[in-house]
Design an enzyme around this catalytic site. Structure first.
Site, mmCIF file in Angstrom:
data_model
loop_
_atom_site.group_PDB
_atom_site.id
_atom_site.type_symbol
_atom_site.label_atom_id
_atom_site.label_comp_id
_atom_site.label_asym_id
_atom_site.label_seq_id
_atom_site.Cartn_x
_atom_site.Cartn_y
_atom_site.Cartn_z
ATOM 1 N N CYS A 1 32.927 -50.076 77.511
ATOM 2 C CA CYS A 1 33.481 -51.117 76.647
ATOM 3 C C CYS A 1 32.817 -52.419 77.077
ATOM 4 C CB CYS A 1 34.987 -51.248 76.848
ATOM 5 S SG CYS A 1 35.881 -49.748 76.514
ATOM 6 N N ARG B 1 27.630 -51.244 74.031
ATOM 7 C CA ARG B 1 28.433 -50.570 75.072
ATOM 8 C C ARG B 1 29.562 -49.758 74.461
ATOM 9 N NH1 ARG B 1 27.683 -52.815 80.172
ATOM 10 N NH2 ARG B 1 29.719 -52.085 80.834
ATOM 11 N N ASN C 1 37.763 -52.847 80.803
ATOM 12 C CA ASN C 1 36.723 -51.822 80.679
ATOM 13 C C ASN C 1 36.924 -50.853 81.834
ATOM 14 O OD1 ASN C 1 34.418 -50.288 80.283
ATOM 15 N ND2 ASN C 1 33.131 -51.699 81.454
ATOM 16 N N GLY C 2 37.096 -49.577 81.553
ATOM 17 C CA GLY C 2 37.258 -48.588 82.615
ATOM 18 C C GLY C 2 38.451 -47.687 82.317
ATOM 19 N N GLU D 1 14.221 -33.380 76.035
ATOM 20 C CA GLU D 1 14.459 -34.790 75.692
ATOM 21 C C GLU D 1 14.274 -34.998 74.192
ATOM 22 O OE1 GLU D 1 15.674 -37.463 76.477
ATOM 23 O OE2 GLU D 1 14.573 -39.058 75.455
ATOM 24 N N LYS E 1 17.036 -36.668 71.787
ATOM 25 C CA LYS E 1 16.735 -37.847 70.951
ATOM 26 C C LYS E 1 17.108 -37.566 69.501
ATOM 27 C CE LYS E 1 16.222 -40.999 72.970
ATOM 28 N NZ LYS E 1 16.669 -40.454 74.185
ATOM 29 N N GLU F 1 21.006 -37.057 68.985
ATOM 30 C CA GLU F 1 21.915 -38.184 69.264
ATOM 31 C C GLU F 1 21.778 -39.301 68.241
ATOM 32 O OE1 GLU F 1 21.465 -40.471 72.877
ATOM 33 O OE2 GLU F 1 19.343 -40.083 72.955
ATOM 34 N N HIS G 1 12.844 -14.525 74.275
ATOM 35 C CA HIS G 1 13.990 -13.885 74.956
ATOM 36 C C HIS G 1 15.309 -14.224 74.284
ATOM 37 C CE1 HIS G 1 11.354 -12.438 78.089
ATOM 38 N NE2 HIS G 1 10.833 -13.650 78.186
ATOM 39 N N LYS H 1 26.195 -46.920 75.346
ATOM 40 C CA LYS H 1 24.945 -47.074 76.090
ATOM 41 C C LYS H 1 25.119 -46.693 77.548
ATOM 42 C CE LYS H 1 20.689 -48.178 76.810
ATOM 43 N NZ LYS H 1 19.644 -47.280 76.300
#
Ligand code: AGP
Length: 607
Positions: A2, A27, A98-99, A479, A483, A486, A502, A602
């Protein structure tokens, strides 16, 4: 997680807080709110959704006062509704948080038994009621806030203002970042310095456990033991980083910044004149004593570690274990006497990675951290720092930080190999030469942008996608899948090309795009055999390779993206560019929120 902001200003606070919150929206953006002090005490405006919704409310119902706090939320406890939006307030105090407060249920029950009425489902609201209860018991505002945070368990950064006290603001940090902004007879609080750039570039980074009582011309900081503490006021750069310029999205801007950001990281870690790696300035970490390494990170940073694993074992001949941070502690790793741990984090605040760092240091093992944000929690707690110089990364999807991490990890590999005698001076020169050439190679890879944008139109119609690679291109395939999913919300999977047969090859039909990362190296032929298996089943192949690779696969039916021919060490870093552009332009075609994809934040500062 946050974003929080506080202002003790000389001008109306509400619009300034909105400007600061916009800089913190990366955030988290499930809801937002502001509280200010007016003639009648605390007034609030809150809205579910993005800050634009809150700004709309303020336009029709402005808030008075030059003192205020604001918040943009990534929901942990309680749905992202207006009632759960911060600030939370009683008649005496308003707070933003925040938390996570881990003992909030017990506190809430005690406060309800005392007659307090709660209006939300959040953990944060207990902070407002706890401060109020202490004030009802006779404590002055700051003393009440200090007593309240002493009763909290968990991680938090908070800011609060008090009815009837226009020149007073309280802040505290434990496990989440908080900075003080120092203006001209104005004071500010923010989750990071970027939020405060419109007001000041002079900041005080609060230490872990610090609290602060602010007046417009007063800063009183106490450390975790409650003793008054002096903290340096520093001037921070990077204001420009918080602007998009003429780019449509921060992510595209940051993709295009990579020649520059990689160049800065190379210049910081290499003696480019003599083509040698600078000896990392590790005060008490001796590279020649490191016999085995644990690489620990989350998400994209973890894939950077997975790529570095190949380099460290092939070049420095050091055994490496790669873990995602949320698993590392819980598998009870068995360190050797010559073990060290290396952590990678853009934000330096990721709770899983920070917790793993603390776990390692408590075990007496040396911790080296590759970090992009100075003064972040990990920056303050690690034994040694390998800084990346990507600058503030605003887009939630990590791009320039990823390639800067890889650059730093490559330089570290050479330094470690030199310390262990596995890298001769000639080899060091060759590897450094490759790294020095990296920014130019990345700039060349960016020239495929228009071609990739055209390819992405077709990709945007896919329901699922596969990314294939071998060697250090296998983690890059992982990755690439991250990308894509997301920011486009298209399901994607990275797979080792040799593993496809396989099981995952059952996914292959004429509807699924298969993006293959394969320059003309020693694994190219084997990868091409796997690609033929895909082609035989109608898979729609996109081959990312160099000129030689495309020439050697001329008979293959595939769309082609070309990367420059380059040294094997830097190949995976250069190939990250088309991987990023594929995700970006597919998202643009789909119209998703590229810089702030749904459900994400983020920096994830909860475990
Ligand atoms: C990257 O695109 C993601 N947003 C995410 O996986 C990120 O890499 C991860 O959360 C780690 O963040 P950090 O580097 O700040 O620790």
């Amino acid at each position: 997680m946050c974003g929080i902001v506080g202002i003790l200003g000389q001008a109306p606070a509400a619009t300034r807080i909105i400007e600061a919150l916009r800089r913190l929206e990366y955030r988290g953006y499930d809801s937002a709110g502001i509280a200010t002090l007016g003639a009648d005490g605390i007034e609030r405006r809150r809205a579910a959704g993005k800050i634009a919704n809150l700004a709309g409310i303020l336009a029709s119902e402005p808030l008075p006062g030059n003192t205020g706090i604001g918040h943009t939320r990534w929901a942990t406890h309680g749905k992202p509704t207006t009632d759960n939006a911060h600030p939370h307030a009683t008649e005496k105090v308003a707070i933003v948080h925040n938390g996570i407060i881990e003992n909030y249920r017990e506190l809430r029950a005690r406060l309800i038994a005392r007659g307090r009425n709660f209006a939300s489902d959040t953990d944060s609201e207990v902070i407002a009621h706890l401060i109020t209860a202490h004030m009802e018991d006779g404590a002055a505002p700051i003393a009440a806030a200090e007593a309240a945070i002493a009763g909290l368990e968990g991680a938090f950064a908070i800011a609060c203002i008090f009815a009837g006290s226009d020149d007073l603001m309280f802040g505290a940090r434990r496990g989440s970042p908080l900075v003080v902004g120092v203006g001209q007879s104005e004071m500010f609080l923010g989750s990071d310095a970027i939020a405060l750039f419109p007001f000041t570039d002079r900041v005080i980074y609060l230490e872990e456990g610090d609290s602060v009582a602010l007046g417009r011309d007063k800063v009183v900081i106490k450390d975790k033991a409650g003793r008054e503490a002096a903290r340096a006021t520093v001037t921070v750069q990077g204001a420009a980083a918080a602007e998009k310029g003429n780019y449509r999205h921060f992510m595209l801007k940051e993709i295009h910044e990579q020649p520059e950001t990689i160049g800065r990281t190379v210049a910081a870690l290499l003696d480019t004149v003599n083509e040698k790696v600078r000896a990392p300035e590790f005060p008490d970490v001796h590279l020649d004593r490191i016999g085995q390494l644990a690489l620990v990170a989350c998400g994209t940073a973890h894939y950077a570690c997975r790529i570095a694993e190949y380099w460290l074992e092939q070049i420095a001949r050091i055994p490496v274990e790669c873990d995602i941070a949320s698993e590392f502690r819980y598998r009870s790793p068995v360190p050797g006497t010559d073990s060290a741990a290396l952590f990678v984090s853009q934000s330096g605040e990721t709770a899983d990675t920070l917790a793993a760092l603390r776990f390692v240091r408590e075990s007496g093992i040396k911790a080296i951290s590759v970090l992009n944000v100075p003064q972040s929690s990990m920056w303050r707690e690690t034994d040694a720092i390998l800084p990346t110089h990507a600058g503030p990364e605003i887009g939630v999807a990590s791009t320039k930080a990823f390639t800067a991490q890889l650059t730093a990890l490559a330089a570290f590999t050479v330094a470690l190999g030199r310390a262990h005698g596995t890298v001769s001076p000639e080899t060091e020169r060759a590897l450094c030469h490759a790294l020095i050439a990296l920014p130019r190679a990345v700039a060349e890879a960016l020239r495929e942008e228009r071609h990739i944008a055209d390819l992405a139109a077709e990709l945007s119609r896919a329901k699922s996608a596969l990314f294939l690679g071998r060697g250090a291109y296998y983690p890059l395939a992982l990755e690439g899948a991250l990308k894509l999913k997301e920011i486009t919300y298209i399901h994607a999977e990275g797979c080792a090309a040799g593993e496809l047969k396989h099981g995952p090859i059952a996914l292959v039909d004429e509807k699924i795009p298969v993006i293959v990362l394969a320059p003309k190296d020693h694994l190219f032929e084997k990868t091409m055999s796997n690609v033929e298996e895909v082609a035989a089943r109608g898979g729609r192949i996109i081959l990312i390779s160099d000129e030689a690779g495309h020439a050697a696969s001329a008979g293959l039916t595939a769309r082609r993206i070309t990367i420059p021919t380059c040294h094997p060490l830097i190949g995976p870093i250069v190939a990250a560019i088309p991987v990023q552009l594929i995700a970006y332009y597919t998202a643009v075609h789909l119209g998703t929120d590229v810089d702030q994809p749904r459900n994400l934040a983020k920096s994830v500062t909860v475990e």
